[in-house]
Design an enzyme around this catalytic site. Structure first.
Site, PDB file in Angstrom:
ATOM      1  N   LYS A  34      -0.873   4.283  15.398  1.00  0.00           N
ATOM      2  CA  LYS A  34      -2.314   4.065  15.218  1.00  0.00           C
ATOM      3  C   LYS A  34      -2.635   2.994  14.178  1.00  0.00           C
ATOM      4  O   LYS A  34      -3.795   2.619  14.020  1.00  0.00           O
ATOM      5  CB  LYS A  34      -2.981   5.381  14.835  1.00  0.00           C
ATOM      6  CG  LYS A  34      -2.988   6.399  15.967  1.00  0.00           C
ATOM      7  CD  LYS A  34      -3.736   7.635  15.537  1.00  0.00           C
ATOM      8  CE  LYS A  34      -3.673   8.719  16.596  1.00  0.00           C
ATOM      9  NZ  LYS A  34      -4.125  10.008  16.098  1.00  0.00           N
ATOM     10  N   ASP A  65       1.626  -4.689   3.580  1.00  0.00           N
ATOM     11  CA  ASP A  65       1.107  -3.505   4.283  1.00  0.00           C
ATOM     12  C   ASP A  65      -0.070  -3.913   5.162  1.00  0.00           C
ATOM     13  O   ASP A  65      -0.915  -4.724   4.742  1.00  0.00           O
ATOM     14  CB  ASP A  65       0.588  -2.473   3.257  1.00  0.00           C
ATOM     15  CG  ASP A  65       1.659  -1.452   2.890  1.00  0.00           C
ATOM     16  OD1 ASP A  65       2.827  -1.639   3.267  1.00  0.00           O
ATOM     17  OD2 ASP A  65       1.311  -0.469   2.214  1.00  0.00           O
ATOM     18  N   PRO A  77      -1.280  -0.862  -8.527  1.00  0.00           N
ATOM     19  CA  PRO A  77      -2.541  -0.658  -9.254  1.00  0.00           C
ATOM     20  C   PRO A  77      -2.676   0.739  -9.855  1.00  0.00           C
ATOM     21  O   PRO A  77      -3.484   0.959 -10.759  1.00  0.00           O
ATOM     22  CB  PRO A  77      -3.610  -0.856  -8.173  1.00  0.00           C
ATOM     23  CG  PRO A  77      -2.920  -0.537  -6.884  1.00  0.00           C
ATOM     24  CD  PRO A  77      -1.496  -0.977  -7.069  1.00  0.00           C
ATOM     25  N   GLY A  78      -1.863   1.664  -9.358  1.00  0.00           N
ATOM     26  CA  GLY A  78      -2.039   3.048  -9.801  1.00  0.00           C
ATOM     27  C   GLY A  78      -1.337   3.402 -11.105  1.00  0.00           C
ATOM     28  O   GLY A  78      -1.630   4.449 -11.685  1.00  0.00           O
ATOM     29  N   GLU A  81       9.840   1.953  -1.084  1.00  0.00           N
ATOM     30  CA  GLU A  81       9.223   1.567  -2.367  1.00  0.00           C
ATOM     31  C   GLU A  81      10.118   2.005  -3.538  1.00  0.00           C
ATOM     32  O   GLU A  81      10.245   1.290  -4.534  1.00  0.00           O
ATOM     33  CB  GLU A  81       7.837   2.195  -2.493  1.00  0.00           C
ATOM     34  CG  GLU A  81       7.082   1.768  -3.730  1.00  0.00           C
ATOM     35  CD  GLU A  81       5.652   2.295  -3.752  1.00  0.00           C
ATOM     36  OE1 GLU A  81       4.757   1.583  -3.264  1.00  0.00           O
ATOM     37  OE2 GLU A  81       5.435   3.423  -4.243  1.00  0.00           O
TER      38      GLU A  81
HETATM   39  C1  UD2 Z   1       2.672   3.285  -0.125  1.00  0.00           C
HETATM   40  C2  UD2 Z   1       2.999   1.819  -0.159  1.00  0.00           C
HETATM   41  C3  UD2 Z   1       3.759   1.463   1.110  1.00  0.00           C
HETATM   42  C4  UD2 Z   1       5.023   2.293   1.208  1.00  0.00           C
HETATM   43  C5  UD2 Z   1       4.673   3.787   1.131  1.00  0.00           C
HETATM   44  C6  UD2 Z   1       5.903   4.615   0.942  1.00  0.00           C
HETATM   45  C7  UD2 Z   1       1.446   0.368  -1.328  1.00  0.00           C
HETATM   46  C8  UD2 Z   1       0.054  -0.109  -1.381  1.00  0.00           C
HETATM   47  N1  UD2 Z   1       1.744   1.092  -0.254  1.00  0.00           N
HETATM   48  O1  UD2 Z   1       1.649   3.360   0.885  1.00  0.00           O
HETATM   49  O2  UD2 Z   1       4.101   0.095   1.136  1.00  0.00           O
HETATM   50  O3  UD2 Z   1       5.901   1.904   0.191  1.00  0.00           O
HETATM   51  O4  UD2 Z   1       3.842   4.076   0.024  1.00  0.00           O
HETATM   52  O5  UD2 Z   1       6.478   4.897   2.144  1.00  0.00           O
HETATM   53  O6  UD2 Z   1       2.253   0.051  -2.159  1.00  0.00           O
HETATM   54  N2  UD2 Z   1       3.127   2.085   8.961  1.00  0.00           N
HETATM   55  C9  UD2 Z   1       2.826   1.971  10.320  1.00  0.00           C
HETATM   56  N3  UD2 Z   1       2.625   3.097  11.043  1.00  0.00           N
HETATM   57  C10 UD2 Z   1       2.681   4.343  10.482  1.00  0.00           C
HETATM   58  C11 UD2 Z   1       2.968   4.435   9.117  1.00  0.00           C
HETATM   59  C12 UD2 Z   1       3.178   3.295   8.372  1.00  0.00           C
HETATM   60  O7  UD2 Z   1       2.760   0.871  10.859  1.00  0.00           O
HETATM   61  O8  UD2 Z   1       2.460   5.338  11.226  1.00  0.00           O
HETATM   62  C13 UD2 Z   1       3.377   0.848   8.193  1.00  0.00           C
HETATM   63  C14 UD2 Z   1       2.085   0.084   7.922  1.00  0.00           C
HETATM   64  O9  UD2 Z   1       2.381  -1.290   7.835  1.00  0.00           O
HETATM   65  C15 UD2 Z   1       1.674   0.593   6.565  1.00  0.00           C
HETATM   66  C16 UD2 Z   1       3.033   0.759   5.877  1.00  0.00           C
HETATM   67  O10 UD2 Z   1       3.925   1.172   6.921  1.00  0.00           O
HETATM   68  O11 UD2 Z   1       0.826  -0.327   5.903  1.00  0.00           O
HETATM   69  C17 UD2 Z   1       3.073   1.793   4.734  1.00  0.00           C
HETATM   70  O12 UD2 Z   1       2.610   3.042   5.163  1.00  0.00           O
HETATM   71  P1  UD2 Z   1       1.325   3.714   4.507  1.00  0.00           P
HETATM   72  O13 UD2 Z   1       0.302   2.662   4.290  1.00  0.00           O
HETATM   73  O14 UD2 Z   1       0.943   4.891   5.307  1.00  0.00           O
HETATM   74  O15 UD2 Z   1       1.921   4.177   3.129  1.00  0.00           O
HETATM   75  P2  UD2 Z   1       1.124   4.503   1.772  1.00  0.00           P
HETATM   76  O16 UD2 Z   1      -0.333   4.321   1.952  1.00  0.00           O
HETATM   77  O17 UD2 Z   1       1.581   5.817   1.266  1.00  0.00           O
END
Ligand code: UD2
Length: 353
Positions: free
Chosen positions: A124, A210, A233-234, A302
């Protein structure tokens, strides 16, 4: 022939052989230096799994400014005092007001540099692509050669964006997954493969970003460096004991309490191809070593990236201006938000909780 004559011929042959040997050594020494100087150095990944040759961008080390550009006089006694602009290992920390964008662009434009950007939109997450791509056109290395690689399992959902001359987009089909952790972590492997199979000797720099994010302000040549990390940023005001590093000894991403510089984002990093290749290869290898032991690091890739950057110090550090989070109010030292993660409902978009 007398015994003396034999001795003489033998000596002459030995001298000739010695001279030839010396010439051979001298030739290979000169050639190696010439090749490294002109064409760049060979880089072998840490585990020796795949050998990759890169062209080091030597011109990057030689900054040539235009004689005609007029710009404000720089100062070494006046400037920003509310933020730190250099790391203890003397890498610049990029904040608004610490550089001159016109001057930097005028240095890099004649070098005809090219920048690859990777973005993953699996499942998605394709819904974030439109804003990501459209805002990248407005702010990300505007006026430079940019090649965006979109990795997705839903190629039909990739939004067609009108791109400026010199900019292009390639869709790379990848399998889906029912675990978001796997999608996030697998990025390192795919970035490594992309560099090996498509980018080496074609692009100069790469940034890995991302998708659930938008550009709001300039992200350009000021961000270029050999190995580039973005401060999360956190955590940038926190004591390092609060950084969410992987804390289990058994993991290759382990960081001991009392260690750490800054906590970096997994959502944005980059640099020269060979540096990012080395990073991706190491993180992927370590991630796989952990998986064999049944461990998944606290924050997937990460965590591995943070472990890597603790040892392999980034040569340029981007302030949280380069990856903010929309749900956070802007702090006063952050004068501009350039790139920011949008607010999302994890339960709606992730394949698992
Ligand atoms: C954080 C990090 C992310 C990653 C993650 C740990 C930041 C701002 N974000 O974000 O880079 O290190 O923690 O795993 O530092 N994705 C998909 N489909 C999915 C899930 C993920 O395409 O169903 C890709 C997409 O490009 C997304 C990235 O993986 O931007 C990271 O996933 P997230 O944004 O759900 O992770 P988040 O918000 O926890």
């Amino acid at each position: 022939m007398s015994f003396k004559m034999h001795l003489l011929t033998g000596r002459t042959v030995a001298v000739i052989l010695l001279v030839l040997l010396l010439l051979g050594v001298l030739y290979s020494y000169i050639w190696r230096h010439y090749r490294d100087g002109i064409f760049g150095q060979e880089v072998r990944p840490a585990d020796g799994s795949s050998r990759v040759d890169f062209t080091i961008v030597n011109h990057w080390f030689h900054l040539v400014a235009s004689d005609y550009l007029e710009y404000q006089q720089p100062s070494i006694v006046q400037g920003r005092t509310d933020v730190v602009t250099v790391t203890p290992w003397l890498a610049p920390i990029v904040w608004e007001g610490t550089y001159n964008p016109q001057l930097l662009d005028s240095i890099y434009r004649p070098q005809n540099i090219s920048i690859a950007a990777t973005v993953f939109a699996v499942g998605k997450y394709t819904k974030f692509l439109r804003d990501f791509l459209e805002t990248a056109e407005q702010h990300f290395f505007v006026g430079f050669k940019v090649h965006v690689y979109v990795f997705t399992d839903r190629p039909k959902e990739v939004h067609q964006v009108k791109m400026a001359a010199g900019r292009q987009l390639t869709v790379v089909p990848v399998p889906g997954s029912n675990r978001w952790q796997e999608i996030s972590a697998r990025r390192m492997e795919l970035i490594q493969t992309l560099i090996e199979e498509k980018l080496q000797n074609h692009m100069d720099y790469i940034f890995c970003l991302d998708v659930d994010s938008k550009f709001h302000g300039r992200w350009g040549t000021e961000s270029l460096g050999a190995l580039v990390a973005v401060i999360h940023p956190g955590y940038y005001k926190d004591d390092r004991s609060k950084f969410p590093y992987e804390r289990r000894h058994e993991s290759t991403a382990y960081v001991a309490p009392g260690k750490g510089d800054f906590y970096y984002c997994g959502g944005a990093f980059g640099g020269l191809l060979q540096e990012v290749h080395r990073l991706a290869n190491t993180c992927r290898t370590n991630f796989e070593a952990d998986a064999k032991k049944g461990i998944e690091a606290a924050w997937q890739e990460e965590s591995h990236l943070n472990r890597y950057m603790l040892i392999n110090k980034p040569t340029k550090v981007l302030s949280p201006e380069y990856l903010w989070q929309d749900f956070k109010p802007r702090n006063p030292e952050v004068r501009i938000i350039r790139f920011s993660g949008v607010i999302k409902n994890y339960a709606d978009i992730r394949p698992n909780v």
